[in-house]
Each structure stands twice: as C-alpha cells, then as structure tokens.
Write a protein that holds these residues in place. Structure first.
Motif, short mmCIF file in Angstrom:
data_model
loop_
_atom_site.label_atom_id
_atom_site.label_comp_id
_atom_site.label_asym_id
_atom_site.label_seq_id
_atom_site.Cartn_x
_atom_site.Cartn_y
_atom_site.Cartn_z
N LYS A 107 -30.70 -24.39 -23.58
CA LYS A 107 -31.95 -23.75 -23.19
C LYS A 107 -31.62 -22.57 -22.28
N PRO A 108 -31.92 -21.33 -22.71
CA PRO A 108 -31.69 -20.18 -21.84
C PRO A 108 -32.69 -20.16 -20.69
N GLY A 109 -32.23 -19.70 -19.53
CA GLY A 109 -33.09 -19.65 -18.37
C GLY A 109 -32.52 -18.75 -17.29
N MET A 110 -32.92 -19.02 -16.05
CA MET A 110 -32.50 -18.19 -14.93
C MET A 110 -32.44 -19.02 -13.65
N ILE A 111 -31.43 -18.71 -12.84
CA ILE A 111 -31.34 -19.29 -11.50
C ILE A 111 -31.80 -18.23 -10.51
N MET A 112 -32.63 -18.63 -9.57
CA MET A 112 -33.08 -17.70 -8.53
C MET A 112 -32.83 -18.32 -7.16
N THR A 113 -32.23 -17.51 -6.28
CA THR A 113 -32.06 -17.88 -4.89
C THR A 113 -32.88 -16.91 -4.03
N SER A 114 -32.75 -17.06 -2.73
CA SER A 114 -33.52 -16.20 -1.84
C SER A 114 -33.12 -14.74 -1.93
N ASP A 115 -31.87 -14.48 -2.32
CA ASP A 115 -31.41 -13.10 -2.35
C ASP A 115 -30.67 -12.73 -3.63
N ASN A 116 -30.71 -13.58 -4.66
CA ASN A 116 -29.95 -13.27 -5.86
C ASN A 116 -30.56 -14.02 -7.05
N PHE A 117 -30.12 -13.66 -8.25
CA PHE A 117 -30.55 -14.36 -9.45
C PHE A 117 -29.43 -14.26 -10.48
N GLN A 118 -29.48 -15.15 -11.47
CA GLN A 118 -28.44 -15.22 -12.48
C GLN A 118 -29.00 -15.78 -13.77
N GLY A 119 -28.80 -15.06 -14.89
CA GLY A 119 -29.17 -15.59 -16.19
C GLY A 119 -28.21 -16.69 -16.60
N ILE A 120 -28.73 -17.75 -17.20
CA ILE A 120 -27.90 -18.91 -17.54
C ILE A 120 -28.28 -19.45 -18.91
N VAL A 121 -27.43 -20.35 -19.40
CA VAL A 121 -27.75 -21.20 -20.54
C VAL A 121 -27.50 -22.63 -20.09
N LEU A 122 -28.54 -23.43 -20.07
CA LEU A 122 -28.42 -24.83 -19.69
C LEU A 122 -28.04 -25.63 -20.93
N LYS A 123 -26.88 -26.28 -20.87
CA LYS A 123 -26.41 -27.07 -22.00
C LYS A 123 -26.51 -28.55 -21.65
N GLY A 124 -27.22 -29.29 -22.48
CA GLY A 124 -27.37 -30.72 -22.27
C GLY A 124 -26.48 -31.51 -23.20
N VAL A 125 -25.80 -32.50 -22.66
CA VAL A 125 -24.91 -33.36 -23.45
C VAL A 125 -25.27 -34.81 -23.19
N SER A 126 -24.82 -35.67 -24.08
CA SER A 126 -25.19 -37.07 -24.00
C SER A 126 -24.01 -37.95 -23.58
N GLN A 127 -24.23 -39.28 -23.60
CA GLN A 127 -23.23 -40.20 -23.09
C GLN A 127 -21.96 -40.25 -23.94
N GLU A 128 -22.06 -39.84 -25.22
CA GLU A 128 -20.86 -39.87 -26.07
C GLU A 128 -19.99 -38.62 -25.91
N TYR A 129 -20.42 -37.70 -25.05
CA TYR A 129 -19.70 -36.44 -24.88
C TYR A 129 -18.28 -36.70 -24.37
N ASP A 130 -17.29 -36.06 -24.99
CA ASP A 130 -15.89 -36.19 -24.58
C ASP A 130 -15.66 -35.36 -23.31
N LEU A 131 -15.37 -36.04 -22.21
CA LEU A 131 -15.25 -35.38 -20.91
C LEU A 131 -13.82 -34.94 -20.58
N THR A 132 -12.89 -35.11 -21.50
CA THR A 132 -11.48 -34.81 -21.22
C THR A 132 -11.28 -33.38 -20.77
N PHE A 133 -11.87 -32.44 -21.48
CA PHE A 133 -11.71 -31.03 -21.14
C PHE A 133 -12.34 -30.70 -19.80
#
Length: 415
Positions: A107-133
């Motif tokens: 899900k594309p979105g944005m982070i906003m702080t009091s003095d800055n902002f940043q475009g992001i992509v929020l990636k959701g993963v599930s319990q079977e996700y391989d965490l090795t990397f």
C-alpha cells in the motif's frame, strides 16, 4: 623411464640448481607470466561469481524467485488483488521445484513528522514469511510477529528512512494513505534494517499482512500477490513455465486473473547489468592467456637456442625431430606447472584475505554491497587450471618446430 622425460627433468633440475645459463631470466619471466596470468584469471572469476550471487541473492531476498500477481496489475501497474488462500498455497507448495510460498500485500502512502515527510510503500507479510534475509540485515530492534489475522501496528523501517526522519526503535510513526479519503495509521518502529539496495531501502516499511489488507479494503482471502522460492535456481524458467501452465485460463472467486513472472523479468535492468560482467571476464581471460602464452613462447625459444648443441647431439645419436620436440615440450610443462603453483598460491591468498577481512570496499549506493565479494567455485577453479595448462602447451607446439631446422653437423659445433 622414458629417455625424453629423463632429459627434460635433468634440464629443469639443472636450472633449479642455478647453473649458469643465459635463459634463466627469460624462464623466470615466463614463469612469472604464467603465475600472474592465472592469478588474475582466478581472482577475476571469483569476484564476478561472488558479485553476481551477492546481488542476485539480495534481489531475491527482498522478494522471491517467482512473483505471482494479478494479470491486470502487470498490464496497468495498479495494485490489483488476487485470492491467495491456504488451499492455493498448498497446491503451489507441492509443485516440483517449489521450496516455499508466502503471501504479501502493498500500500503506497506517506510518513509525516513535525518537520519532514517521506513517501513510502507499506508491505504486509504473513506468518509464513521467510525471515532469514531480514534477520541477516537487521541493525537494531527486533522483527515483530507478522500475521494475517491480527494487526500488530509494528513496522520495520530501513536505516535510510530512519536517518532521514530522525526516528529510532520504539518511536511512533504517523502514516497516511489515500483511498476514497485519507486514512491514517500510527505505527511503532520495532526494528531498523539496511539492505544497501536503494530502491528498496528508500521506500519500503514492513508490517503484518492484516494491516495492509484492511487499508486496501480487500475482500476475504485477497492479497497483493504470492512470492515463490525455487529449490534450484538453474531451473527457474522451467518452474515459472509450470506456474503459467497451472494458472492458464484460471480465475479466482472474484474474477481476478493470475500471472507469474520470474525475478529476472521483474528486474530486467539489474540482471542485464550482471550479464554484462561475463563479457568482461572473457576479455580478461583471453588477455591473460595471451600474455602467459607469449611469455612462455619467448622463454622456450631462448631455451632451444641455448641448447642447440644438445639438440644436435641428440639428432646425431638417432633422435628424430618429434622426440626432441617432446623433450622441450615436457620441459615447458614443468615450467608452466611451477608458474601455476605460484599463481594458485597468490590467487587463493588474495581471495582469502578479501573474504575474511574485506580489504577492498565498495560504495553500496552504486554496487548494492559494501565490499568486493569473492566466491571460489571448485569446478571453475579446476577448469581454469586445466585450461591454462592446455592452452599454454598448445601455443608452444608451433615454436617447437624450430628444432626441425637445426642441423646436427652445424649445431654440434655451435657455441
């Protein structure tokens, strides 16, 4: 013992014992040429193999070997969901060549702080996700327990984003997403990672699948896609063709069409760049073999001229040109062998030092890794040694015909 081998050994050992002869400098140069040439070839191939595998593994670690998404998403570049329920994952996981299957959503979105902002992509993963990397590249904090049924409201943030926004582990992030209206989520930074892969570090935050699915207002069972890891990368295209055949003509219960593509199709520029490295290796191999071969040719010619008197005596005793040529070719093999031993020692020492101490650094913003990687493939190493010996000896066959032009009557009197 064969008399030709006996004479070749005697000449070689006499040189080793340091007898006075004008060919010694030329022979040493020839041996050094073989050693340096072979060392450069081994190091070059080890670096290229290591670099290709490091970059490839990093790209795959951020995603997968095969990506299954909606056909509409591939054609329109819009985030379109597909059904990725447990039954589909079980079927895909049981296919030959498939090692692991995991779900994700973005899900594309944005982070906003009091003095800055940043475009992001929020990636959701599930319990079977391989965490090795992720575990290998985690710098601070911990990886939260990702799930598809409960929202944890915790995220992993890249060091790039954390430094830009001035956040640390435990801080709260205000994120905003545009749907029909603006939706907000307040997420807690659970950990900070760094992959040195700028296109990923500059954008992606990782959280649980449930949070992203709810932000997208998707229906039950829908996900952004499936990531498939293969058991044998050499059969990547074959496994992908199997996926395409399985999904051909199939739609999910909401009418979505499936499409499968390999990591090389998703990131064609990166893999095309890695493919160009093979051309550089071939250029280096050809140049080094040429240099080593020509130094051996000059050394052999000088040895033949120095041993003109001996050649004449051998011919006078009944030896034919072929037999005398074999003497000098055997001598050349002894010299090449010595050069190859030194070349292997030099190459393996350099590779070991770089592997354990990372003496030569790289700019991760450009090369995706912070040090020159080396990976010594035993099969390739043996092939380089055998190939160097074979090509060097073959290059000496022509110059050895000079022996046939040496006449016994003149050469015996040669000083």
């Amino acid at each position: 013992m064969d008399w030709k081998l006996f004479i070749a050994r005697r000449i070689y050992k006499n040189k080793e014992e340091g007898e006075r002869n004008v060919s010694k400098p030329a022979v040493r140069i020839a041996i050094a040429g073989i050693a340096i040439g072979l060392a450069v070839m081994i190091i070059s191939v080890a670096v290229v193999i290591g670099f290709k595998h490091e970059v490839r593994d990093k790209v795959i670690g951020l995603g997968s070997d095969i990506l299954i998404t909606s056909l509409d998403e591939v054609q329109s570049y819009q985030v379109t969901p597909i059904v990725g329920d447990d039954s589909l994952m079980s079927v895909l996981g049981a296919m030959p060549g498939v090692r692991h299957v995991q779900r994700y959503a973005t899900k594309p979105g944005m982070i906003m702080t009091s003095d800055n902002f940043q475009g992001i992509v929020l990636k959701g993963v599930s319990q079977e996700y391989d965490l090795t990397f992720l575990k290998r590249h985690l710098l601070e904090g911990e990886i939260p327990a990702f799930a598809d049924s409960v929202s944890s409201f915790q995220v992993l943030v890249s060091k790039t984003i954390a430094d830009k926004l001035g956040v640390k582990v435990g801080d709260k992030l205000s994120t905003y997403y545009v749907e029909n209206n603006i939706r907000a989520r307040r997420l807690t930074v659970a950990g900070i990672y760094q992959t040195n892969f700028s296109s990923y570090d500059d954008l992606f935050l990782l959280t649980d699948l449930r949070t992203v699915v709810r932000l997208n207002n998707w229906k039950e069972g829908q996900v952004g896609g499936l990531e498939v890891s293969v058991s044998d990368y050499a059969r990547l295209n074959e496994t992908n063709e199997q996926m395409l055949s399985f999904f051909y003509g199939k739609t999910d219960r909401y009418g979505g069409k499936y499409y499968s593509q390999t990591v090389e199709e998703v990131y064609p520029q990166i893999f095309a760049w890695l493919g160009l490295l093979d051309v550089n290796v071939w250029v280096i191999l050809i140049l080094m073999v040429g240099v080593a071969g020509f130094t051996m040719i000059s050394g052999l010619l000088i040895i033949i001229l120095e041993r003109t008197n001996m050649i004449g005596i051998l011919k006078a005793l009944g030896a034919d040109n072929t037999s005398v040529r074999k003497v000098f070719l055997m001598l050349a093999v002894f010299l090449i062998r010595k050069g190859m031993v030194w070349g292997n020692v030099l190459a393996l020492t350099c590779c070991a030092l770089q592997h354990f101490f990372h003496l030569i650094k790289l700019d991760p913003a450009v090369y995706y890794i912070d040090a020159v990687p080396v990976e010594l493939n035993v099969g390739v190493w043996l092939l380089l040694n055998v190939g160097t010996l074979a090509v060097s000896v073959l290059m000496l066959v022509g110059p050895s015909y000079l022996i046939s032009r040496i006449l016994p009557a003149r050469s015996i009197r040669f000083e």
